[in-house]
Design a protein around this motif. Structure first.
Motif, PDB file in Angstrom:
ATOM      1  N   LEU A  98      47.255  21.428  27.069  1.00  0.00           N
ATOM      2  CA  LEU A  98      47.129  21.137  28.334  1.00  0.00           C
ATOM      3  C   LEU A  98      47.482  22.169  29.331  1.00  0.00           C
ATOM      4  CD1 LEU A  98      45.898  19.399  30.755  1.00  0.00           C
ATOM      5  CD2 LEU A  98      48.314  18.338  30.809  1.00  0.00           C
ATOM      6  N   ALA A  99      48.694  22.910  28.999  1.00  0.00           N
ATOM      7  CA  ALA A  99      49.164  23.866  29.891  1.00  0.00           C
ATOM      8  C   ALA A  99      48.498  25.080  29.778  1.00  0.00           C
ATOM      9  CB  ALA A  99      50.713  24.156  29.547  1.00  0.00           C
ATOM     10  N   ASN A 100      48.019  25.465  28.459  1.00  0.00           N
ATOM     11  CA  ASN A 100      47.183  26.564  28.489  1.00  0.00           C
ATOM     12  C   ASN A 100      45.920  26.508  28.968  1.00  0.00           C
ATOM     13  OD1 ASN A 100      48.931  28.740  27.055  1.00  0.00           O
ATOM     14  ND2 ASN A 100      49.262  27.116  25.482  1.00  0.00           N
ATOM     15  N   GLU A 101      45.109  25.276  28.670  1.00  0.00           N
ATOM     16  CA  GLU A 101      43.944  25.090  29.431  1.00  0.00           C
ATOM     17  C   GLU A 101      44.058  25.238  30.795  1.00  0.00           C
ATOM     18  OE1 GLU A 101      42.769  21.183  28.165  1.00  0.00           O
ATOM     19  OE2 GLU A 101      42.115  21.726  26.035  1.00  0.00           O
ATOM     20  N   ARG A 102      45.106  24.842  31.405  1.00  0.00           N
ATOM     21  CA  ARG A 102      45.170  24.657  32.946  1.00  0.00           C
ATOM     22  C   ARG A 102      45.680  25.937  33.580  1.00  0.00           C
ATOM     23  NH1 ARG A 102      43.762  19.834  34.774  1.00  0.00           N
ATOM     24  NH2 ARG A 102      43.812  20.687  36.917  1.00  0.00           N
ATOM     25  N   HIS A 103      46.250  26.815  32.619  1.00  0.00           N
ATOM     26  CA  HIS A 103      47.118  27.987  33.207  1.00  0.00           C
ATOM     27  C   HIS A 103      48.292  27.730  34.006  1.00  0.00           C
ATOM     28  CE1 HIS A 103      43.135  30.479  32.778  1.00  0.00           C
ATOM     29  NE2 HIS A 103      43.315  29.978  31.944  1.00  0.00           N
ATOM     30  N   ILE A 104      49.130  27.101  33.317  1.00  0.00           N
ATOM     31  CA  ILE A 104      50.339  26.720  33.864  1.00  0.00           C
ATOM     32  C   ILE A 104      51.473  27.094  33.007  1.00  0.00           C
ATOM     33  CG2 ILE A 104      51.741  24.529  34.622  1.00  0.00           C
ATOM     34  CD1 ILE A 104      49.170  23.090  35.043  1.00  0.00           C
ATOM     35  N   LEU A 105      52.449  27.765  33.855  1.00  0.00           N
ATOM     36  CA  LEU A 105      53.678  28.349  33.012  1.00  0.00           C
ATOM     37  C   LEU A 105      54.486  26.843  32.414  1.00  0.00           C
ATOM     38  CD1 LEU A 105      54.763  30.928  35.531  1.00  0.00           C
ATOM     39  CD2 LEU A 105      54.024  31.406  33.195  1.00  0.00           C
ATOM     40  N   THR A 106      54.918  27.254  31.134  1.00  0.00           N
ATOM     41  CA  THR A 106      55.630  26.059  30.596  1.00  0.00           C
ATOM     42  C   THR A 106      56.805  26.626  29.996  1.00  0.00           C
ATOM     43  OG1 THR A 106      53.423  24.563  30.509  1.00  0.00           O
ATOM     44  CG2 THR A 106      55.462  24.122  29.076  1.00  0.00           C
ATOM     45  N   THR A 107      58.069  26.038  29.940  1.00  0.00           N
ATOM     46  CA  THR A 107      59.072  26.496  29.329  1.00  0.00           C
ATOM     47  C   THR A 107      59.550  25.107  28.544  1.00  0.00           C
ATOM     48  OG1 THR A 107      60.484  25.958  31.234  1.00  0.00           O
ATOM     49  CG2 THR A 107      59.780  28.150  30.701  1.00  0.00           C
ATOM     50  N   ILE A 136      49.001  17.379  37.963  1.00  0.00           N
ATOM     51  CA  ILE A 136      48.430  18.512  38.334  1.00  0.00           C
ATOM     52  C   ILE A 136      47.222  18.375  39.100  1.00  0.00           C
ATOM     53  CG2 ILE A 136      47.116  20.468  37.106  1.00  0.00           C
ATOM     54  CD1 ILE A 136      48.924  20.020  34.614  1.00  0.00           C
ATOM     55  N   ASN A 137      46.491  17.491  38.927  1.00  0.00           N
ATOM     56  CA  ASN A 137      45.246  17.231  39.864  1.00  0.00           C
ATOM     57  C   ASN A 137      45.473  16.718  41.143  1.00  0.00           C
ATOM     58  OD1 ASN A 137      43.493  17.917  37.480  1.00  0.00           O
ATOM     59  ND2 ASN A 137      43.161  15.532  36.679  1.00  0.00           N
ATOM     60  N   SER A 138      46.539  15.982  41.510  1.00  0.00           N
ATOM     61  CA  SER A 138      46.795  15.351  42.677  1.00  0.00           C
ATOM     62  C   SER A 138      47.825  16.046  43.389  1.00  0.00           C
ATOM     63  CB  SER A 138      47.479  13.985  42.616  1.00  0.00           C
ATOM     64  OG  SER A 138      48.781  13.953  41.834  1.00  0.00           O
ATOM     65  N   GLN A 139      48.721  16.979  42.850  1.00  0.00           N
ATOM     66  CA  GLN A 139      49.698  17.790  43.676  1.00  0.00           C
ATOM     67  C   GLN A 139      49.626  19.141  43.221  1.00  0.00           C
ATOM     68  OE1 GLN A 139      53.556  15.609  44.145  1.00  0.00           O
ATOM     69  NE2 GLN A 139      52.894  14.008  42.845  1.00  0.00           N
ATOM     70  N   GLY A 140      49.203  19.555  42.313  1.00  0.00           N
ATOM     71  CA  GLY A 140      49.550  20.973  41.635  1.00  0.00           C
ATOM     72  C   GLY A 140      50.792  20.962  41.039  1.00  0.00           C
ATOM     73  N   VAL A 141      50.745  21.934  40.148  1.00  0.00           N
ATOM     74  CA  VAL A 141      52.024  22.178  39.309  1.00  0.00           C
ATOM     75  C   VAL A 141      52.099  23.686  38.883  1.00  0.00           C
ATOM     76  CG1 VAL A 141      53.281  21.794  37.052  1.00  0.00           C
ATOM     77  CG2 VAL A 141      52.142  19.994  38.493  1.00  0.00           C
ATOM     78  N   SER A 142      53.301  24.521  39.294  1.00  0.00           N
ATOM     79  CA  SER A 142      53.541  25.934  38.966  1.00  0.00           C
ATOM     80  C   SER A 142      54.227  26.131  37.682  1.00  0.00           C
ATOM     81  CB  SER A 142      54.338  26.375  40.215  1.00  0.00           C
ATOM     82  OG  SER A 142      53.313  26.393  41.369  1.00  0.00           O
ATOM     83  N   LEU A 143      55.054  25.007  37.306  1.00  0.00           N
ATOM     84  CA  LEU A 143      55.960  25.063  35.960  1.00  0.00           C
ATOM     85  C   LEU A 143      56.140  23.748  35.558  1.00  0.00           C
ATOM     86  CD1 LEU A 143      57.969  26.780  34.255  1.00  0.00           C
ATOM     87  CD2 LEU A 143      59.753  26.250  35.826  1.00  0.00           C
TER      88      LEU A 143
END
Length: 404
Positions: free
Chosen positions: A117-126, A94-101
């Motif tokens: 982690l996903a909810n802290e960083r606002h990242i969609l997760t399935t 997340i920090n080095s490349q960025g993550v959308s999902l």
């Protein structure tokens, strides 16, 4: 060959999806990175692992390799079922490349950690691989979706068997998050259907000797034994149940989760007559067979339900991003809440707004004896079908605090 270490699969096929990105599309990132946390080298590598990666790649390829003009990349991490490893690798990427999902996430314990982690960083997760109901209860969140299945749906055969007269149940459960969630769901199903739980054993994970637990179940007068395990532990337990004659004595064996790879590993005769909940089956209809043949061509085996779930999860999120013209996680979340859809994997599905559970039709499969298996990998007869609103627990029982 997939490496057992961090690997990156970049898929940049020419964009060909009907309905190209609108001129006013507003993508927040210059690429759409999908982080797949899966088990490539541990006990769930057959039920998730390479098969999950293959279906995610298929979804991206079918979408054309881009969304709203932005390349889609799949980043694969072998999480080895380790919560700390999962979170550390995810945070690093997340920090080095960025993550959308983020998708898949083998292991319920790892999924609970990733949810935070996903909810802290606002990242969609399935979440496709994990089954614990914590993901839509105490560990629920705005950006996370429990997509594949949960333990309430896995208890469908328990309800049916109990209602038809199999009243006395004994449970052998793995002593970790998934096993405990299965035990809670299966026990409730027995009691709600007029049955009785005559004994429970919590078993260390992993384990290769279930003899004492099986003999205790038999001595307790159990009419059915719920083996609330998965992977190699499930195989060990069922093999020993067959060897000790429990099935021959008329005792029903019901697994917490049963995959094609489990049946293949021991042979269908070991499992013959066993009933299990299935969220998907490759030989269900023409649509599922078409996808399964594509999969088989590349990996030389037929896919299981978790594999197929990753295709659906990736594709449905990409489709929503395309429709909105943005990858803004708040806007995508709002669009997903209450969404109804049917696709190759999910039938009559609802993405529940209240707790982010993806409710879908659930099937009951019965394992065929080897003499009835006419095609490689076609191990189940589908003997039941239950609508999602009946298979999954009701919204009124959810403890998710939807305060976003």
């Amino acid at each position: 060959m997939l490496r057992k270490q961090l690997a990156t699969v970049c898929l940049t096929a020419a964009f060909a999806l009907t309905g190209a990105a609108s001129a006013d599309a507003q993508m927040k990132k210059d690429k759409f990175n999908i982080l797949m946390l899966t088990d490539l080298s541990s006990v769930y590598s057959e039920t998730s692992g390479p098969g999950d990666v293959e279906f995610a790649k298929m979804a991206v390829a079918d979408f054309g390799g881009k969304v709203n003009g932005v390349p889609i990349n799949v980043i694969v991490v072998d999480n080895k079922l380790d919560p700390a490893l999962s979170v550390n690798k995810a945070r690093e990427i997340i920090n080095s490349q960025g993550v959308s999902l983020i998708t898949d996430v083998s292991s319920s314990a790892a999924a609970i950690a990733i949810a935070k982690l996903a909810n802290e960083r606002h990242i969609l997760t399935t979440f496709v691989s994990p089954g614990t109901m914590a993901l839509t209860n105490e560990a629920c969140g705005k950006y996370t979706w429990h997509y594949g299945y949960d333990t309430s749906a896995m208890s469908v055969p328990v309800r049916q068997l109990t209602q038809s007269g199999t009243k006395k149940w004994y449970f052998i459960a793995a002593d970790f998050a998934f096993g405990k969630s299965l035990l809670d769901s299966f026990s409730k199903a027995v009691k709600a259907s007029g049955g009785e739980v005559v004994g429970i054993d919590m078993v260390p994970f992993p384990n290769d000797d279930f003899s004492s637990y099986l003999l205790k179940a038999q001595a307790a007068g159990a009419q059915a034994v719920g083996i609330l395990e998965s992977g190699q532990d499930l195989r060990n337990a069922v093999k020993q149940a067959r060897e000790f004659g429990l099935m021959d004595a008329g005792i029903k064996i019901v697994p917490g989760q049963l995959n094609l790879s489990d049946v293949k590993a021991l042979g269908p005769d070991t499992w013959a007559g066993v009933n299990a909940a299935l969220i998907w089956y490759w030989n269900m209809d023409d649509d599922t067979r078409k996808f399964a043949e594509r999969f088989h061509k590349d990996l030389n085996f037929y896919p299981g339900d978790i594999h197929a779930g990753n295709y659906s999860a990736v594709y449905q999120v990409l489709k929503t991003v395309q429709e909105l013209g943005t990858d803004d996680p708040d806007k995508v979340t709002q669009a997903l809440e209450g969404r109804r859809f049917s696709d190759m994997f999910a039938k009559d599905a609802l993405m529940r707004k209240s707790d982010h559970l993806v409710v879908k039709r659930t099937f009951v499969g019965e394992v065929k004896p080897a003499s009835d298996v006419k095609q490689e990998g076609d191990y189940f007869n589908i003997i039941g079908s239950v609508p999602g609103e009946e298979a999954y627990y009701p919204e009124t029982e959810s403890t998710c605090k939807h305060d976003w």
